[in-house]
Design an enzyme around this catalytic site. Structure first.
Site, PDB file in Angstrom:
ATOM      1  N   CYS A 100      38.625 -15.629 -44.230  1.00  0.00           N
ATOM      2  CA  CYS A 100      37.797 -15.302 -45.395  1.00  0.00           C
ATOM      3  C   CYS A 100      36.884 -16.452 -45.818  1.00  0.00           C
ATOM      4  CB  CYS A 100      38.688 -14.910 -46.565  1.00  0.00           C
ATOM      5  SG  CYS A 100      39.717 -13.471 -46.229  1.00  0.00           S
ATOM      6  N   HIS A 115      35.524 -16.230 -53.164  1.00  0.00           N
ATOM      7  CA  HIS A 115      35.932 -15.143 -52.270  1.00  0.00           C
ATOM      8  C   HIS A 115      36.582 -14.074 -53.130  1.00  0.00           C
ATOM      9  CE1 HIS A 115      37.874 -12.744 -49.326  1.00  0.00           C
ATOM     10  NE2 HIS A 115      39.088 -13.200 -49.592  1.00  0.00           N
ATOM     11  N   ASN A 141      37.776  -6.392 -51.285  1.00  0.00           N
ATOM     12  CA  ASN A 141      37.815  -7.606 -50.468  1.00  0.00           C
ATOM     13  C   ASN A 141      37.176  -7.296 -49.120  1.00  0.00           C
ATOM     14  OD1 ASN A 141      38.540  -9.704 -48.717  1.00  0.00           O
ATOM     15  ND2 ASN A 141      40.567  -9.965 -49.596  1.00  0.00           N
TER      16      ASN A 141
END
Length: 367
Positions: free
Chosen positions: A151, A294, A324
């Site tokens: 990520c 993030h 996400n």
């Protein structure tokens, strides 16, 4: 009390310089701080989502949950899910064209393509090669390669490639993060499945020139591999290849996450990392105009505001409407905030996140 000058031992050619007394800690801290500032600019950004938006209410009906249950559990109102005709490369190319347009840079001016995706379109070749072909660069010879930090891929790629730009190796680099997570979800576990969406984001990066005051003020990346099992997709490589295992392959292709374990490990180390980043940049929290994290989970974003002391109005939060998107999450949030006018030239940003590994990192920059 944690200090800006408290840095790790530097090891060169197997010699610990601090241990030998060749440099004191203050000198090494200054070396690190002075080498962190880089006159690098994000020249333009873009993002792309699949055509289909899936609302949590629709998932409630599909999975036989009461209306509103999945949104309460996940914090996601809707996310975008790729059809089988959509690939990470095709989404990445769309985002890349947006970024090129925003930067007012022609595709022919790009001299390197870097994919910062967390998931692979296929085992081989690299995602960058597939995006490269999707953009019509097939016969160009322009180099393309991946930088995969889960990520954190976008920030890791921006940090890494900035040095190559400063060194004159490249002038205009296209960084693309594109991920399709939806195909690897285990819907029996809402903790991990309900938060994910698909998407892509891109940025054109080059030197700061003229009146452009953009620069990177500091970066920091840390991996605590004691948490390597906390977020994983076992299949996809040689370790669990169908020809090498004596167990069903299908379950190994799904994403698995220990959310509580991730949160516990992150909560232990992230505050120190943020403090070190600010020290490195010579800033205080109040000097930051925006925090672009993030979009890991609703809990992770709440942690930013409550435990790290960031004001909620300064945190770019797109989680409820995108979920996400793995490595595409952070640069998508960045692009959205640039396009809607919240992030403006000359403002100071903190890019921050965690990823499988377990890794965490961030970057302070003047946009």
């Amino acid at each position: 009390m944690h200090s800006c000058n408290a840095i790790s031992n530097v090891n060169i050619f197997g010699l610990s310089l601090n241990g030998l007394g060749l440099y004191d800690r203050n000198i090494m801290a200054n070396i690190r701080m002075n080498s962190s500032s880089r006159h690098i600019a994000i020249l333009g950004t873009g993002h792309a989502t699949p055509d289909e938006a899936v609302f949590s209410s629709a998932l409630d009906a599909r999975l036989n949950h009461p209306f509103g249950h999945i949104e309460r559990v996940s914090g996601v109102h809707k996310r975008y899910v790729a059809r089988t005709t959509e690939t990470a490369a095709s989404l990445g190319a769309k985002a890349a064209l947006q970024a090129l347009s925003a930067a007012q840079v022609d595709l022919q001016e790009i001299d390197c393509v870097v994919a910062a995706s967390a998931t692979m379109d296929q085992g081989m070749p690299s995602n960058a090669s597939l995006i490269h072909r999707e953009l019509g660069l097939g016969e160009s010879g322009v180099p393309a390669f991946d930088i995969n930090a889960s990520c954190l891929g976008f920030v890791a790629a921006l940090d890494t490639i900035s040095w190559a730009i400063l060194g004159g190796r490249y002038q205009r680099v296209l960084i693309v993060a594109a991920d399709i997570a939806s195909c690897g979800l285990d819907w029996s576990s809402l903790e991990s499945s309900a938060i994910f969406g698909d998407g892509a984001a891109a940025a054109v990066v080059g030197l700061s020139t003229g009146k452009n005051l953009s620069q990177i003020l500091g970066t920091d990346f840390r991996t605590y591999s004691s948490g390597a099992e906390l977020c994983k997709i076992p299949a996809g490589g040689s370790r669990y290849h169908p020809q090498r295992i004596n167990q069903p392959f299908g379950p190994l292709t799904t994403f698995k996450m220990d959310g509580k374990g991730v949160f516990k490990l992150t909560a232990s180390y992230l505050p120190i990392l943020v403090e070190d980043l600010l020290c490195q940049a010579g800033l205080k929290q109040d000097d930051l105009d925006w925090i672009v994290p993030h979009q890991g989970s609703h809990l992770a974003l709440t942690h930013l505001t409550k435990r790290l002391g960031f004001k909620q109005k300064k945190v770019i939060d797109i989680f409820a409407h995108h979920g996400n998107q793995v490595a595409a999450s952070l640069p998508t949030a960045l692009d959205i905030a640039i396009r809607d006018g919240r992030i403006r030239r000359g403002q100071t940003l903190l890019l921050l996140g965690t990823g499988a590994g377990l890794s965490m990192g961030g970057m302070v920059l003047v946009y």
